[in-house]
Design an enzyme around this catalytic site. Structure first.
Site, mmCIF file in Angstrom:
data_model
loop_
_atom_site.group_PDB
_atom_site.id
_atom_site.type_symbol
_atom_site.label_atom_id
_atom_site.label_comp_id
_atom_site.label_asym_id
_atom_site.label_seq_id
_atom_site.Cartn_x
_atom_site.Cartn_y
_atom_site.Cartn_z
ATOM 1 N N SER A 189 0.840 -1.187 0.000
ATOM 2 C CA SER A 189 0.000 0.000 0.000
ATOM 3 C C SER A 189 0.885 1.251 0.000
ATOM 4 C CB SER A 189 -0.954 -0.041 1.199
ATOM 5 O OG SER A 189 -1.987 0.886 1.048
ATOM 6 N N ASP A 191 -9.830 -4.026 -5.259
ATOM 7 C CA ASP A 191 -9.241 -3.159 -4.240
ATOM 8 C C ASP A 191 -9.890 -1.776 -4.284
ATOM 9 O OD1 ASP A 191 -7.603 -1.729 -2.513
ATOM 10 O OD2 ASP A 191 -5.760 -2.663 -3.237
ATOM 11 N N HIS A 193 -7.829 -5.232 -1.234
ATOM 12 C CA HIS A 193 -6.579 -4.664 -0.742
ATOM 13 C C HIS A 193 -5.746 -5.654 0.083
ATOM 14 C CE1 HIS A 193 -4.064 -1.164 -0.164
ATOM 15 N NE2 HIS A 193 -4.068 -1.322 1.145
#
Length: 692
Positions: free
Chosen positions: A542, A627, A662
């Protein structure tokens, strides 16, 4: 064997993403984005491209299948598949979860009065996952009378949860079903009213609704609407069960409203109106609200006010600001206040007796570790449950008697296969950044390694949002250590390990400190003989993936292998698009790109915008099609641009999970397989194949 020769032998070539130039203009700046077209998931060419990349990745990793299987089997063999969490008590019930061998998800249970009583299964997530590739549990909240369970499920990975209500006596679902909910829900004390948050098109929790069980969902009353895209909503309940709190929070500003939980249909009242740059949160005890705030206190301070006199002029300072100690939060029990702090980079706590004023400190002997509050739903208790772990100590649950200051180990997660912690050593290292700031590194290794500069080393980093990278034990790390790999975590600026200033000096127009700190940590480890650039692999996910993209652009010569998981790499374009999740909120982290100064600064480090014609390390990039936080096209665009511009023959792979978001796979077995794949990629290119 280099990647180029492998291509020739297997006749496998990477996909070529078509160029479709699109001009992007802002602040007088003109950029051409050749891969902007990838942002349309409804375009068959986009899906075809992702699938082609996945096929190429499978082909390029086929020679590691045996290694992947070996890693998966040894990781799985360390896990006690049939296991039980430590039960916690709430009123007359003991609640816990358990897992069973061969089942991918937890089973949530309880027993009444005694742990010897008959088990009642509340929710079997394995049944909810049946027929779905993905299954994530959002909330699971029991009503105050323990008769109704609210729970929510997401089957896509997009973090849009459907809320259900189950009668725990009849085991029948209520007809009330609510879509597009988020992670927070609270029961009022009447056992029939709930407050829940719902998300907008950008996945922002922006509305708070009140629902009466059995009522028409379409008629739920909107209690609060937040129009500002920079804020999201969260609702919770005080441990005392007396108050419901609505927190309206951005990255640098927050506001808390409160409601007596006995009066579900009254109006929420504001404790202190939001003030730009001021964060605060609230805890309740007896006749007081305890308030942790950063107003005129960078590292936060603790204040207290009567619930009958909440205006700021009545707030009294209980713990003043301290420049060397970060006040993380407080937790109230009937006779005690637990004060959570971080000093010298490490977390700890003080327990204060509210009657006598006496204090005790909860401390730990290891050089680097993680400590946090556990499940403590009871207010009327002298027992504090906390969780502890380190790079060599498996996750452990303790009960701490706040009267006697004695701790009892309730459970240490069992690591199968004869794990012997005495064979491993962890350390807390410090290096100096270019501006002479000391940057910490947590490191662990198998005893007996030599600092000859040839050890393979795997270093992680994050450095954003004030998130302090947790120093935790994971059984999979043994697959590294037992092969002679050194494992390290770089605690770079942008996190909050060293206090709030550590975060503030790694954001906005100081963001590049995050990247230079990471590079400094790598150089330090090399200079001290831990590894060299030919044996150094790095990983981040991320915003940690942004870190990976930035440092491999800045110093591609320093790293052999880079793993960028769901990386936030197209920073400038993403946060300019306010229709995307989180974009406006991101302005309080990176800066508003509509301001030319911020625009130019972000552009100068945004990984996608700074890919150049030069040699890069071996790179693995991952993505999730669903995501909602980092859209799949960011890693896909970075991969395509790197393929077109890099001048080396080093392997570059993109692996997209076409059925998750995610966090990757929700299934615990599939999650281990994803990790085994990542490790196999790293081992393959570092030459790490066999256990020592």
């Amino acid at each position: 064997m280099n990647t180029h020769s492998r291509h020739l032998q297997t006749n496998v070539f990477p996909p070529v993403a078509k160029k479709q130039p699109q001009i992007l203009e802002l602040n007088g700046d003109r950029r051409i984005d050749n891969y902007f077209w990838m942002r349309d998931p409804e375009n068959p060419e986009v899906i075809a491209y992702l699938e082609a990349e996945n096929a190429y990745t499978d082909a390029m990793m086929e020679h590691t299948i045996d290694l992947q299987n070996e890693l998966y089997k040894e990781m799985l063999a360390r896990i006690k598949e049939t296991d039980l969490s430590v039960p916690y008590r709430k009123d007359n019930y003991y609640y816990y979860s358990r897992t069973e061998e061969g089942k991918a998800y937890p089973i949530y249970c309880r027993k009444k009065v005694s742990l010897e009583a008959e088990e009642e299964i509340l929710l079997d997530q394995n049944q909810l996952a049946n027929g779905y590739e993905f299954c994530d549990l959002g909330v699971l909240v029991i009503s105050p009378n323990h008769q109704i369970m609210a729970y929510s499920i997401d089957h896509t990975g997009a973090e849009r949860y459907t809320l259900f209500f189950l009668d725990l006596k009849s085991k029948k679902l209520y007809p009330d079903t609510i879509d597009n909910t988020y992670f927070s829900l609270v029961w009022a004390n009447d056992n029939k009213t709930v407050f829940y948050t719902q998300i907008d098109e950008a996945n922002r929790p922006f509305n708070l609704f009140r629902h009466t069980l059995g009522g028409n969902v379409a008629e739920d009353e909107l209690i609060y609407h937040e129009p500002d895209d920079a804020y999201h909503l969260y609702v919770d309940k005080s441990r005392s069960q007396a108050y419901i709190f609505l927190t309206i929070a951005g990255s640098i500003t927050s506001e808390v409203q409160y409601l007596k939980a006995d009066y579900a249909f009254c109006k929420f009242e504001v404790i202190a109106p939001r003030k730009t740059g001021v964060l605060y949160n609230v805890e309740h005890h007896s006749d007081y609200f305890y308030i942790v705030t950063n107003e005129e206190a960078t590292n936060f301070k603790l204040m207290r006010t009567s619930v009958a006199r909440i205006f700021k002029e009545n707030w009294k300072t209980i713990i003043p600001h301290r420049p060397d100690v970060r006040l993380s939060g407080v937790s109230a029990f009937i006779n005690h206040l637990v004060i959570y702090e971080r000093e010298g980079g490490l977390p700890g706590a003080r327990v204060q007796n509210l009657t006598t004023g006496a204090e005790s400190h909860i401390t730990f002997p290891e050089p680097t570790y993680e400590f946090e509050e556990g499940s403590n739903p009871e207010f009327n208790t002298n027992i504090l449950r906390f969780n502890y772990t380190s790079l060599v100590t498996p996750p452990s649950v303790f009960d701490y008697d706040m009267n006697t200051n004695q701790r009892e180990l309730k459970k240490e997660t069992e690591v199968l296969g004869g794990y012997d912690r005495t064979q491993y050593q962890s350390e807390w290292l410090m290096t100096s950044a270019a501006d002479r700031i000391k940057v910490p590194i947590s490191i662990v290794y198998r005893k007996g390694i030599k600092k000859d500069g040839k050890n393979p080393l795997f270093m992680l980093g994050y450095g954003s949002y004030g998130y302090s990278y947790p120093v935790t034990f994971a059984p999979d790390i043994l697959s590294l250590l037992d092969r002679g790999v050194v494992f390290a975590i770089a605690h770079v600026r942008g996190g909050e390990e060293m206090g709030r200033h550590w975060y503030e000096s790694g954001k906005f127009l100081h963001k590049k400190n995050t990247f230079s700190d990471f590079i400094t940590c790598a150089e330090y480890l090399i200079s001290r003989g831990w590894t060299d650039s030919e044996h150094l692999a790095i990983s981040g996910g991320s915003a940690g993936g942004l870190l990976m993209g930035a440092v491999m652009n800045m110093r591609p010569d320093l790293f052999k292998v880079v793993v960028a998981r769901v990386p936030f790499v197209d920073v400038l374009t993403t946060i300019l698009d306010t229709s995307l999740p989180l974009s406006v909120m991101e302005w309080e982290e990176w800066g508003n790109p509509n301001d030319k100064a911020y625009y130019e600064y972000i552009k100068s480090y945004s990984p996608y915008d700074n890919v150049e014609e030069k040699d890069y390390p071996y790179i693995l990039i991952t993505a999730g099609l669903n995501d909602s936080r980092v859209k799949y096209w960011e890693p896909a665009k970075l991969t395509a641009k790197l393929r077109n511009m890099k001048t080396d023959n080093n392997t570059l792979l993109l692996k997209t999970n076409m059925g998750a978001g995610h966090s990757g796979a929700s299934n615990r077995y599939e999650s281990l397989k994803e990790l085994a794949f990542e490790y196999a990629f790293v081992f393959d290119h570092l030459g790490v194949l066999k256990k020592d």
